[in-house]
Design an enzyme around this catalytic site. Sequence first.
Site, PDB file in Angstrom:
ATOM      1  N   GLU A   1      17.032 -17.526  -9.188  1.00  0.00           N
ATOM      2  CA  GLU A   1      16.628 -16.143  -9.469  1.00  0.00           C
ATOM      3  C   GLU A   1      16.049 -16.029 -10.894  1.00  0.00           C
ATOM      4  O   GLU A   1      15.065 -15.321 -11.118  1.00  0.00           O
ATOM      5  CB  GLU A   1      17.845 -15.222  -9.283  1.00  0.00           C
ATOM      6  CG  GLU A   1      17.732 -13.809  -9.812  1.00  0.00           C
ATOM      7  CD  GLU A   1      16.650 -12.952  -9.155  1.00  0.00           C
ATOM      8  OE1 GLU A   1      16.001 -13.418  -8.220  1.00  0.00           O
ATOM      9  OE2 GLU A   1      16.434 -11.834  -9.638  1.00  0.00           O
TER      10      GLU A   1
ATOM     11  N   TRP B   1      -3.036  -2.688  -1.624  1.00  0.00           N
ATOM     12  CA  TRP B   1      -2.706  -4.073  -1.984  1.00  0.00           C
ATOM     13  C   TRP B   1      -3.469  -4.926  -0.982  1.00  0.00           C
ATOM     14  O   TRP B   1      -3.175  -4.892   0.214  1.00  0.00           O
ATOM     15  CB  TRP B   1      -1.201  -4.283  -1.878  1.00  0.00           C
ATOM     16  CG  TRP B   1      -0.722  -5.581  -2.413  1.00  0.00           C
ATOM     17  CD1 TRP B   1      -0.361  -5.853  -3.707  1.00  0.00           C
ATOM     18  CD2 TRP B   1      -0.514  -6.798  -1.680  1.00  0.00           C
ATOM     19  NE1 TRP B   1       0.034  -7.157  -3.814  1.00  0.00           N
ATOM     20  CE2 TRP B   1      -0.049  -7.770  -2.591  1.00  0.00           C
ATOM     21  CE3 TRP B   1      -0.689  -7.160  -0.346  1.00  0.00           C
ATOM     22  CZ2 TRP B   1       0.257  -9.071  -2.220  1.00  0.00           C
ATOM     23  CZ3 TRP B   1      -0.398  -8.464   0.028  1.00  0.00           C
ATOM     24  CH2 TRP B   1       0.071  -9.398  -0.905  1.00  0.00           C
TER      25      TRP B   1
ATOM     26  N   HIS C   1      17.719 -36.460  -9.777  1.00  0.00           N
ATOM     27  CA  HIS C   1      16.935 -36.801  -8.582  1.00  0.00           C
ATOM     28  C   HIS C   1      15.502 -36.297  -8.672  1.00  0.00           C
ATOM     29  O   HIS C   1      14.855 -36.100  -7.647  1.00  0.00           O
ATOM     30  CB  HIS C   1      17.621 -36.234  -7.337  1.00  0.00           C
ATOM     31  CG  HIS C   1      18.973 -36.823  -7.102  1.00  0.00           C
ATOM     32  ND1 HIS C   1      19.160 -38.122  -6.668  1.00  0.00           N
ATOM     33  CD2 HIS C   1      20.208 -36.317  -7.307  1.00  0.00           C
ATOM     34  CE1 HIS C   1      20.453 -38.368  -6.594  1.00  0.00           C
ATOM     35  NE2 HIS C   1      21.111 -37.291  -6.980  1.00  0.00           N
TER      36      HIS C   1
ATOM     37  N   LYS D   1      12.376 -14.690 -11.719  1.00  0.00           N
ATOM     38  CA  LYS D   1      12.114 -13.552 -12.613  1.00  0.00           C
ATOM     39  C   LYS D   1      11.082 -13.939 -13.659  1.00  0.00           C
ATOM     40  O   LYS D   1      10.154 -13.185 -13.949  1.00  0.00           O
ATOM     41  CB  LYS D   1      13.386 -13.119 -13.373  1.00  0.00           C
ATOM     42  CG  LYS D   1      14.417 -12.356 -12.633  1.00  0.00           C
ATOM     43  CD  LYS D   1      14.173 -10.874 -12.539  1.00  0.00           C
ATOM     44  CE  LYS D   1      13.425 -10.544 -11.286  1.00  0.00           C
ATOM     45  NZ  LYS D   1      14.199 -10.556 -10.039  1.00  0.00           N
TER      46      LYS D   1
ATOM     47  N   CYS E   1       0.826  -1.210   0.000  1.00  0.00           N
ATOM     48  CA  CYS E   1       0.000   0.000   0.000  1.00  0.00           C
ATOM     49  C   CYS E   1       0.861   1.261   0.000  1.00  0.00           C
ATOM     50  O   CYS E   1       1.916   1.297   0.632  1.00  0.00           O
ATOM     51  CB  CYS E   1      -0.898   0.022   1.219  1.00  0.00           C
ATOM     52  SG  CYS E   1      -1.876  -1.459   1.393  1.00  0.00           S
TER      53      CYS E   1
END
Length: 606
Positions: free
Chosen positions: A478, A74, A501, A482, A2
């Site tokens: 990352e 929000w 695995h 993204k 917010c």
Amino acid sequence: MCGIVGILAERPVADLLVDGLRRLEYRGYDSAGVATLVDGVITTRRAVGKLQNLADRLQQEPLPGTVGIGHTRWATHGRPSEDNAHPHFSDRVAVVHNGIIENHRALRAELEAKQHRFKSETDTETIAHLITDYLQQGMTPQAATATALKRLEGAFAIGIIFAGHPNLLIGARRGSPLALGYGDQEMYLGSDALALAPLTNCISYLEEGDWIELTPGKAVVHDANDQVVERKIHQTNLSGAMIGKGQYRHFMLKEIFEQPAVIGDTLASLVTADNKMALPDLPFDWATVPRLTIVACGTAYYAGMVAKYWFEQLAHLPVEVDIASEFRYREAPLPQGGVTLAVSQSGETADTLAAISYAKKQGQKILAVVNVPQSSIARQADAVVPTLAGPEIGVASTKAYTTQLTVLLCLAVAAGVARGKLDAKRAAAILQAVREVPAQLNAVLRDEHKIQELAHHLAEARDVLYLARGALYPLALEGALKLKEISYIHAEGYPAGELKHGPIALIDEFMPVVVLAPHDALFEKTASNVQEVVARGGKVVLFSDAEGQAKIGTKPFWSMALPASDPVVAPLLYAVPVQLLAYYTALAKGTDVDQPRNLAKSVTVE
Ligand code: G6P
């Protein structure tokens, strides 16, 4: 999350409020609203969705008034709807709020029993009715606010206006940031200095528990005990232009392209031209630190993961790196003399703040790597090493990440030297390798069109796998983050050694596998993994250097040669193509790159 703006002026403020909210859009929101006093009466305009909806509404139904508050919401308590959008109000008070009032249910029950009528499902509306209740008992707005604040539990930054008081604007903070701006006879409140950038560059930051009374040309700050206190006025160097997109289509792309410059600036603030360390004084000696605990969230956490490799390899310093929201409740025992390092772009992430407060209680020294020097994390730390990324507006973090890496690598080198694990020659060679990164990144950025072409293929994928080893493994995580954040394609990052695995079961001809594999000590191992993917029909997208491309031993679906470098700086160098790939994939999919759905730039609630 917010965003708050408040303005007390001698001119109509509705458009100025919306303008301030535009500069807070980057924080993430799903509804917005403003309230002013029209002939002393609280009047609001609110709208769900983009700020433009609110601007359109104001065009149709203009809102006069010279004092007002604005908000981008929000959603936490209650879905995004006009009724739940801020400002929340009674007939006497309107409030905007960032944070969470934890005891709102009990307060609401108490106030409803006293005939206060609630119009929304939000926790915020309790603040408006609570203050109203005290006004009804005959208190002044100031006394009613001070009394109400003492009954609120949780985190908040709030702005309040009062019916019949056109010359009064009150703000308060506990847990969430609030800046105060001084104009010429005008006074402002904002969630951050960026919101107020075109209005003023004279800013004070409220301290924990402060509340503030703004009248024309005057600000009176009270601390949590209602004592009048002074708060320092800072001159910011933010300008409207600095936070524009310039020639770029999105803030994210602009910020990706700023990386060579801001990495250079950050390095220059820490290292002399002849590669000597010039770090700020730290309140501990690396030589005797038994363990480093790194805490962070999101992209900053992945920067912390890279740092773990660096501190362990270069300084033989044991490192634990943890997601702040886990760490804060884990009751981890921390060693005497230990250091906790918080990494954060905003310096306001609620979980990271809570993690450092836990670490402080365990007697740890707190070191912060933050991009906002006046932020709460910076103020709570024993020492701060700032990243000089400048304002980061795109929700998906880019330049903050690479400047965090720059600082963290310098710290690891300093620790290595102090602990006698790194000789001066190797330390200087590493710093020289960092110095060369900006030019190497410029070369990568010149090849962005290649990544743009690839992105059209990636945009058709449903799932994408990212593989890497060593200090590039966090970059695989990352890269996947993204892509998820801005293109909404499901993506996962894995250490390449884990392929067999589990994730190998996912490989088919529809599954792009992005591999980050410079020709380093682990290259042969990753090359075997690439062959395993290709043998199963997987589409390998390879980022390597020329030598790696030549020695990969199979033909990837697509590959790009990045400049060869000292392996230690590869996490910096490989970050940029990974960011460009996410950006151009999102562009090909037509998503809202700078404000992806549901995401907030700075997560100031739990
Ligand atoms: C949010 C943002 C991320 C950021 C994370 C941590 O999730 O969308 O980009 O990495 O918060 O934020 P901080 O400000 O602490 O780095």
